[in-house]
Design a protein around this motif. Structure first.
Motif, PDB file in Angstrom:
ATOM      1  N   TYR A   1      35.353  29.280 -12.301  1.00 32.28           N
ATOM      2  CA  TYR A   1      34.055  29.919 -12.089  1.00 32.28           C
ATOM      3  C   TYR A   1      33.729  30.855 -13.257  1.00 32.28           C
ATOM      4  CZ  TYR A   1      30.204  32.664 -10.416  1.00 32.28           C
ATOM      5  OH  TYR A   1      28.975  33.268 -10.326  1.00 32.28           O
ATOM      6  N   HIS A   2      32.567  30.685 -13.837  1.00 30.23           N
ATOM      7  CA  HIS A   2      32.147  31.605 -14.904  1.00 30.23           C
ATOM      8  C   HIS A   2      30.642  31.470 -15.164  1.00 30.23           C
ATOM      9  CE1 HIS A   2      32.983  27.787 -16.953  1.00 30.23           C
ATOM     10  NE2 HIS A   2      32.078  28.144 -17.834  1.00 30.23           N
ATOM     11  N   CYS A   3      29.868  32.174 -14.438  1.00 28.19           N
ATOM     12  CA  CYS A   3      28.436  32.260 -14.757  1.00 28.19           C
ATOM     13  C   CYS A   3      28.269  33.333 -15.846  1.00 28.19           C
ATOM     14  CB  CYS A   3      27.613  32.637 -13.529  1.00 28.19           C
ATOM     15  SG  CYS A   3      25.851  32.812 -13.891  1.00 28.19           S
ATOM     16  N   GLN A   4      27.533  33.011 -16.908  1.00 27.09           N
ATOM     17  CA  GLN A   4      27.386  33.939 -18.033  1.00 27.09           C
ATOM     18  C   GLN A   4      25.955  34.432 -18.212  1.00 27.09           C
ATOM     19  OE1 GLN A   4      29.274  32.646 -21.639  1.00 27.09           O
ATOM     20  NE2 GLN A   4      31.036  31.805 -20.567  1.00 27.09           N
ATOM     21  N   THR A   5      25.152  34.319 -17.169  1.00 32.71           N
ATOM     22  CA  THR A   5      23.766  34.782 -17.269  1.00 32.71           C
ATOM     23  C   THR A   5      23.666  36.241 -16.840  1.00 32.71           C
ATOM     24  OG1 THR A   5      22.804  32.607 -16.915  1.00 32.71           O
ATOM     25  CG2 THR A   5      21.422  34.492 -16.382  1.00 32.71           C
ATOM     26  N   TRP A   6      23.384  37.102 -17.808  1.00 34.40           N
ATOM     27  CA  TRP A   6      23.134  38.517 -17.549  1.00 34.40           C
ATOM     28  C   TRP A   6      21.629  38.751 -17.633  1.00 34.40           C
ATOM     29  CZ3 TRP A   6      27.171  42.019 -16.638  1.00 34.40           C
ATOM     30  CH2 TRP A   6      28.455  41.545 -16.897  1.00 34.40           C
ATOM     31  N   ILE A   7      21.068  39.333 -16.583  1.00 37.42           N
ATOM     32  CA  ILE A   7      19.650  39.666 -16.582  1.00 37.42           C
ATOM     33  C   ILE A   7      19.520  41.179 -16.400  1.00 37.42           C
ATOM     34  CG2 ILE A   7      17.456  39.425 -15.340  1.00 37.42           C
ATOM     35  CD1 ILE A   7      18.220  36.558 -14.701  1.00 37.42           C
ATOM     36  N   LYS A   8      18.720  41.782 -17.255  1.00 37.20           N
ATOM     37  CA  LYS A   8      18.518  43.236 -17.211  1.00 37.20           C
ATOM     38  C   LYS A   8      17.255  43.501 -16.391  1.00 37.20           C
ATOM     39  CE  LYS A   8      17.116  45.240 -20.926  1.00 37.20           C
ATOM     40  NZ  LYS A   8      17.073  45.746 -22.295  1.00 37.20           N
ATOM     41  N   ALA A   9      17.436  43.739 -15.111  1.00 37.93           N
ATOM     42  CA  ALA A   9      16.290  43.919 -14.224  1.00 37.93           C
ATOM     43  C   ALA A   9      16.763  44.424 -12.875  1.00 37.93           C
ATOM     44  CB  ALA A   9      15.540  42.603 -14.056  1.00 37.93           C
ATOM     45  N   ASP A  10      15.811  44.919 -12.078  1.00 37.08           N
ATOM     46  CA  ASP A  10      16.109  45.202 -10.678  1.00 37.08           C
ATOM     47  C   ASP A  10      16.495  43.896  -9.987  1.00 37.08           C
ATOM     48  OD1 ASP A  10      15.510  47.837 -10.949  1.00 37.08           O
ATOM     49  OD2 ASP A  10      13.562  47.759  -9.939  1.00 37.08           O
ATOM     50  N   PRO A  11      17.389  43.942  -9.012  1.00 33.42           N
ATOM     51  CA  PRO A  11      17.753  42.716  -8.283  1.00 33.42           C
ATOM     52  C   PRO A  11      16.668  42.353  -7.265  1.00 33.42           C
ATOM     53  CG  PRO A  11      18.969  44.578  -7.412  1.00 33.42           C
ATOM     54  CD  PRO A  11      18.181  45.108  -8.567  1.00 33.42           C
ATOM     55  N   THR A  12      15.493  42.031  -7.793  1.00 28.00           N
ATOM     56  CA  THR A  12      14.333  41.727  -6.955  1.00 28.00           C
ATOM     57  C   THR A  12      13.560  40.579  -7.583  1.00 28.00           C
ATOM     58  OG1 THR A  12      12.902  43.243  -8.175  1.00 28.00           O
ATOM     59  CG2 THR A  12      14.097  44.171  -6.285  1.00 28.00           C
ATOM     60  N   PHE A  13      12.594  40.066  -6.846  1.00 33.35           N
ATOM     61  CA  PHE A  13      11.745  39.015  -7.389  1.00 33.35           C
ATOM     62  C   PHE A  13      10.950  39.541  -8.586  1.00 33.35           C
ATOM     63  CE2 PHE A  13       7.830  36.442  -7.446  1.00 33.35           C
ATOM     64  CZ  PHE A  13       8.392  35.175  -7.573  1.00 33.35           C
ATOM     65  N   ASN A  14      10.432  40.756  -8.480  1.00 29.18           N
ATOM     66  CA  ASN A  14       9.743  41.356  -9.631  1.00 29.18           C
ATOM     67  C   ASN A  14      10.684  41.495 -10.818  1.00 29.18           C
ATOM     68  OD1 ASN A  14       7.138  41.596  -8.739  1.00 29.18           O
ATOM     69  ND2 ASN A  14       7.422  43.641  -7.858  1.00 29.18           N
ATOM     70  N   GLY A  15      11.952  41.796 -10.527  1.00 30.90           N
ATOM     71  CA  GLY A  15      12.947  41.872 -11.602  1.00 30.90           C
ATOM     72  C   GLY A  15      13.121  40.535 -12.283  1.00 30.90           C
ATOM     73  N   LEU A  16      13.191  39.463 -11.499  1.00 30.49           N
ATOM     74  CA  LEU A  16      13.350  38.119 -12.067  1.00 30.49           C
ATOM     75  C   LEU A  16      12.166  37.768 -12.948  1.00 30.49           C
ATOM     76  CD1 LEU A  16      14.792  35.392 -12.254  1.00 30.49           C
ATOM     77  CD2 LEU A  16      13.576  34.713 -10.164  1.00 30.49           C
ATOM     78  N   LYS A  17      10.957  38.157 -12.551  1.00 38.04           N
ATOM     79  CA  LYS A  17       9.762  37.819 -13.319  1.00 38.04           C
ATOM     80  C   LYS A  17       9.810  38.397 -14.732  1.00 38.04           C
ATOM     81  CE  LYS A  17       5.798  38.332 -11.119  1.00 38.04           C
ATOM     82  NZ  LYS A  17       4.822  38.939 -10.183  1.00 38.04           N
ATOM     83  N   GLN A  18      10.654  39.414 -14.935  1.00 37.99           N
ATOM     84  CA  GLN A  18      10.723  40.026 -16.273  1.00 37.99           C
ATOM     85  C   GLN A  18      11.274  39.059 -17.323  1.00 37.99           C
ATOM     86  OE1 GLN A  18       9.087  42.956 -16.208  1.00 37.99           O
ATOM     87  NE2 GLN A  18       9.045  42.411 -14.031  1.00 37.99           N
ATOM     88  N   ILE A  19      12.053  38.055 -16.879  1.00 38.77           N
ATOM     89  CA  ILE A  19      12.588  37.120 -17.873  1.00 38.77           C
ATOM     90  C   ILE A  19      11.483  36.191 -18.370  1.00 38.77           C
ATOM     91  CG2 ILE A  19      14.793  37.216 -16.670  1.00 38.77           C
ATOM     92  CD1 ILE A  19      14.468  34.209 -16.072  1.00 38.77           C
ATOM     93  N   TYR A  20      10.354  36.192 -17.674  1.00 44.20           N
ATOM     94  CA  TYR A  20       9.194  35.430 -18.124  1.00 44.20           C
ATOM     95  C   TYR A  20       8.367  36.270 -19.089  1.00 44.20           C
ATOM     96  CZ  TYR A  20       5.110  32.342 -17.732  1.00 44.20           C
ATOM     97  OH  TYR A  20       4.071  31.484 -17.991  1.00 44.20           O
ATOM     98  N   TYR A  21       8.271  37.583 -18.794  1.00 47.27           N
ATOM     99  CA  TYR A  21       7.504  38.483 -19.650  1.00 47.27           C
ATOM    100  C   TYR A  21       8.299  38.915 -20.878  1.00 47.27           C
ATOM    101  CZ  TYR A  21       4.952  38.917 -15.213  1.00 47.27           C
ATOM    102  OH  TYR A  21       4.271  38.664 -14.054  1.00 47.27           O
ATOM    103  N   GLU A  22       9.609  39.051 -20.716  1.00 47.97           N
ATOM    104  CA  GLU A  22      10.486  39.481 -21.820  1.00 47.97           C
ATOM    105  C   GLU A  22      11.673  38.525 -21.911  1.00 47.97           C
ATOM    106  OE1 GLU A  22       9.949  41.764 -23.960  1.00 47.97           O
ATOM    107  OE2 GLU A  22       8.386  43.012 -23.093  1.00 47.97           O
ATOM    108  N   PRO A  23      11.458  37.279 -22.306  1.00 46.26           N
ATOM    109  CA  PRO A  23      12.543  36.284 -22.285  1.00 46.26           C
ATOM    110  C   PRO A  23      13.674  36.565 -23.268  1.00 46.26           C
ATOM    111  CG  PRO A  23      10.585  35.394 -23.351  1.00 46.26           C
ATOM    112  CD  PRO A  23      10.172  36.695 -22.768  1.00 46.26           C
TER     113      PRO A  23
END
Length: 912
Positions: free
Chosen positions: A271-293
């Motif tokens: 097991y090794h997921c290497q995706t780091w996302i800098k955001a709140d753990p929320t749907f709005n947080g996820l949307k940031q990877i669209y605005y700031e990919p």
């Protein structure tokens, strides 16, 4: 399972694993049994601690997510902060690696569900989303259910493999108003990439690219290369981010559940997921990877941009009576403090700076400064390593700091020199020059002392030469006496040849005696040189930068060599003394030998009774001695004049070396980064030179007035004037003010270093002096941030006050984005482009209690912190102003132009 309370630091790096299938998935190898499910939940509970967000991804249906959330409601999965439901669709677009291996395109639909009303939300997905999808183009009367798939295909697996929902229909439902803002779409990268590259399929690929928000890939090693291929469409369409997840269907990959038989779970091997996302753990947080990919996503085995514990302020607790008692947990990257006028923005920043650096000047206002000190004393600052330490370094830039630096050339040069000195080689060059300047000053001062001593001896010799009389008259007198002596030769009882031989011997004796007299004087002078030190006795101050061990070793070596060579010097001087003593003895022996010569004895005997001859001979001796002395003095004057000119020339050369040294090494001090270049130059202190002349020269005469007022346009002009004044001081032709004397003035003018290492700044081909005030301030900020190699936190108060809008948007925002990855930044601002454009990880909203802006318990100052993605529409019934809406809404309300800044940011990478 125990869990640590979630601390709000705004946008933080977490691992988001958005592709985990459950035992309910149509295609899985866990085993859809109670045992399989228990094992699955246990595996999720033992994911690496960095995994905080997961996506429960099942084909077409949401049952697996529903069961996982039931477990969470029962107290399980406390290690996971957010769980998203994701439906994976195999849609009817085919790609192929080759003609015999058709691949279906996998569309992943992530849903934003209200967890406070989760049962109804799940039912809505089942009825209004999945229930609205027709089974396939060939099965338009049946909707997508497990039973219908099994019936159409004969078995569920066959139906899954052969019955494909219609692509356009799925996207049509997604774009409906009910779902368009509640879904986030991923496309499987591998299948999309394998689509054939003919023109027709290329159009289809671009269409799919436009319709999704991001891509999924299971190969972490190849993700950078694959992202590069995706980016080929960036200019044409917009940037989409490729993230990593393993597409987990079994326990071979999800190997996070095995007990090691001792004290815990075995470390996972697969097991090794290497995706780091800098955001709140929320749907709005996820949307940031669209605005700031770019900035919000990192594919990495370890946490990105991790800073050392002693370089990050972790939290600031406030306990002052006029503040709401609270702890502000800071982000490692960019923290922005916003608020209206007098809401405590700069007050908080200044108090933090004051707490950590008591020498910090916050504002030139004693009353305000006193209040800041009072607030600072109430703060408790904890660093990331858990220590409370008020002595760690920070950098604090108060309001108008950049502007004031830009206006003060001396302070600016000091700042630049600090930057240049960060390089150890450049630092050594500067230190070497300082040491040279000091030693050059000493050498020039010493040589001017010698020059005036030489001048004094020269003047004495010239005076002594005059005292000896006229050389021509003395020669005439010698001729006259010799003639008179010739007239009385007939009266002497000695032959002419004998008299001639005697006279030659006598003249030789007289010459030898004179030479012995000169040698005796020389021996006195030479003997005084034995104790003369020709080695620098004061070396310790030059070694202060060395370590104790090296300094001790070098001083010991220096002392040994000094004693050794001082001894050799004394020995060599003694050799010279002995040589002169030997020469003196030889001359005495020659005299003794002559005095024993028969011709000399006979002459002495013959003449001793001739009184007239003896008197004339004595007069002749006196005049001849005068000629010998004149010849010796003239020779000494000639040598002294040559020595004087050489020494004077050498002093002038040493004076020019102050500048020559800088010219030689200045290119080695150049610093360059992007469009900004720091060039070292030699700066001439013309004012300092002129001030010496003004206080030293008597300016009543035209000559001195002309020297003082002469315009100096270049360094050549300066050197010419120094030489002219130097010559006239040596000849005594200048009238000085009372108390001034030529020798000290020569030393001051020639031993003083009128040249400094200064720096010229060039940005975008403009010299610093030609820039606007706003551009100068921005360049200073670049120097403070971009050239600074420090790692400590930076505190900046309203940097935009010094800058123009173009510098803020194009320059400051870029530098904050780059620099926050290296250093923690805490800034106060009222500019939305800084907060939103630089994607501030934490926003701290400041509020002062008022009638329309109440704080909790009516306390004067209060703060609220959160991320930019923290969004909550204004609640009309909430009285406490900070609690009434989300951070995003506060930003838009407080910062003029905040809405536009968000729109600009959200369109930055959007589809054209």
């Amino acid at each position: 399972m125990s869990t640590t309370p979630i601390i709000n630091r705004g946008s933080e790096w977490r691992i988001w694993d958005l592709h985990i299938h459950t035992p309910y998935s149509i295609n899985q190898n866990y085993g859809n049994t109670d045992e399989g499910w228990e094992k699955f939940i246990s595996a999720l509970e033992h994911l690496p601690k960095e995994v905080k967000v997961i996506g429960i991804t099942d084909y077409y249906f949401i049952d697996g997510y529903e069961r996982v959330m039931r477990a969470k409601s029962e107290g399980r999965l406390q290690n996971i902060e957010k769980i998203f439901p994701i439906l994976e669709f195999r849609i009817d677009t085919f790609g192929s690696g080759n003609e015999n291996n058709l691949q279906k395109i996998n569309l992943h639909v992530l849903f934003d569900l209200d967890e406070e009303n989760l049962a109804n939300e799940i039912q809505k997905v089942k009825n209004d989303f999945i229930g609205c999808i027709k089974l396939s183009k060939d099965h338009q009367t049946k909707t997508l259910t497990r039973d219908n798939l099994a019936e159409a295909g004969g078995t569920l697996q066959e139906g899954f493999s052969s019955i494909i929902p219609n692509t356009d229909e799925v996207f049509k439902i997604i774009k409906d108003a009910s779902w368009v803002d509640k879904t986030f779409l991923f496309l499987g990268y591998k299948e999309w990439s394998n689509l054939q590259k003919n023109q027709q399929v290329k159009t289809l690929k671009e269409k799919l690219y436009r319709q999704v928000h991001a891509f999924l890939n299971s190969n972490a090693l190849g993700i950078e290369k694959s992202q590069g291929w995706l980016d080929e469409l960036q200019e044409k369409i917009g940037k989409k981010r490729l993230i990593h997840s393993l597409d987990i269907h079994d326990f071979d990959t999800l190997d996070t559940f095995e007990d090691d038989g001792q004290s815990g779970i075995k470390d996972p091997r697969n097991y090794h997921c290497q995706t780091w996302i800098k955001a709140d753990p929320t749907f709005n947080g996820l949307k940031q990877i669209y605005y700031e990919p770019i900035e919000r996503v990192s594919i990495s085995p370890s946490i990105p941009q991790d800073k050392a514990g002693y370089q990050v302020i972790d939290s600031v607790s406030i306990s002052h009576k006029e503040f709401h008692p609270q702890t502000l947990n800071l982000n490692e990257n960019l923290n922005s403090i916003i608020g209206g006028r007098s809401t405590g923005k700069s007050l908080l920043l200044g108090a933090i700076a004051k707490r950590l650096d008591r020498h910090t000047d916050v504002k030139d206002n004693p009353e305000y400064e006193e209040f800041v000190n009072e607030v600072a004393n109430s703060l408790k600052i904890i660093w990331k390593d858990g220590k409370e330490d008020d002595n760690r370094e920070i950098e604090y830039f108060p309001q108008s700091h950049m502007y004031s630096l830009a206006k003060n050339s001396k302070k600016l040069d000091t700042l630049i020199e600090k930057i240049v000195r960060q390089d150890s080689v450049k630092n050594q060059i500067i230190e070497d020059y300082k040491a040279f300047s000091s030693s050059n000053n000493t050498e020039i001062t010493d040589k001017i002392n010698r020059l005036f001593q030489l001048l004094e001896r020269l003047e004495k010799n010239i005076s002594s030469l005059k005292e000896r009389g006229d050389e021509g008259g003395i020669k005439d007198e010698v001729t006259k006496i010799e003639s008179e002596l010739g007239g009385i030769k007939s009266k002497i009882v000695i032959t002419e040849p004998e008299l001639e031989a005697y006279n030659k011997l006598k003249a030789t004796v007289e010459s030898l005696n004179k030479e012995i007299e000169f040698i005796t004087k020389e021996l006195i002078r030479i003997n005084t040189l034995k104790n003369k030190s020709f080695i620098n006795n004061e070396i310790e101050y030059e070694l202060t930068a060395l370590s104790d061990s090296n300094r001790t070793d070098i001083i010991k070596l220096f002392d040994e060599l000094r004693h050794e060579y001082q001894g050799k010097w004394s020995t060599k001087i003694q050799d010279v003394v002995e040589g002169n003593e030997k020469l003196k003895s030889q001359k005495l022996e020659e005299i003794s030998k002559i005095e024993k010569d028969e011709a000399y004895i006979k002459g002495v005997e013959a003449l001793k009774n001739n009184t007239q001859f003896l008197e004339l001979e004595n007069k002749l001796k006196i005049q001849r001695n005068k000629l010998l002395e004149i010849e010796h003095i003239k020779k000494e004057i000639s040598e002294q004049q040559t020595q004087f000119e050489n020494l004077k020339k050498n002093v002038l050369e040493l004076n020019k070396k102050y500048l020559e040294q800088i010219e030689d090494f200045k290119s080695n001090l150049t610093e360059e980064k992007d469009k900004l270049k720091i060039k070292a130059i030699a700066k001439t202190n013309f004012h300092g030179f002129k001030s010496i002349l003004e206080r030293s020269l008597n300016q009543q005469g035209y000559k001195n007035q002309g020297l003082v007022s002469r315009e100096l346009k270049s360094n050549d002009d300066l050197f010419k004037l120094i030489e002219e004044i130097f010559n006239e001081l040596l000849t005594g032709e200048l009238t000085l003010k009372g108390g001034n004397k030529p020798q000290p003035l020569c030393q001051e003018l020639l031993a003083t270093n009128f040249f400094d290492i200064a720096y010229n700044i060039v940005y975008e081909k403009d010299d610093f002096g030609q820039m606007s005030e706003g551009k100068k301030a921005f360049v200073v900020l670049m120097l403070l941030l971009d050239f600074n190699k420090k790692d400590c936190p930076i505190l900046i108060d309203q940097p935009e006050d010094d800058l123009d809008n173009r510098a803020i948007y194009k320059g400051l925002v870029k530098y904050l984005i780059d620099k926050k990855k290296e250093r923690q930044i805490i800034l106060v601002t009222h500019n939305p482009n800084i907060v939103v454009g630089a994607d501030s990880e934490l926003v701290i909203v400041a509020n002062q209690h008022g009638k329309d802006t109440p704080n909790e318990k009516s306390v004067k100052f209060q703060y609220k912190a959160g991320s930019l993605e923290n969004s909550q529409l204004k609640h009309p019934k909430e009285k406490i102003i900070l609690y009434s809406q989300g951070i995003k809404e506060h930003v838009c309300e407080i910062l003029e132009g905040g809405n536009d800044a968000f729109k600009q940011r959200e369109l930055k990478y959007d589809l054209k």
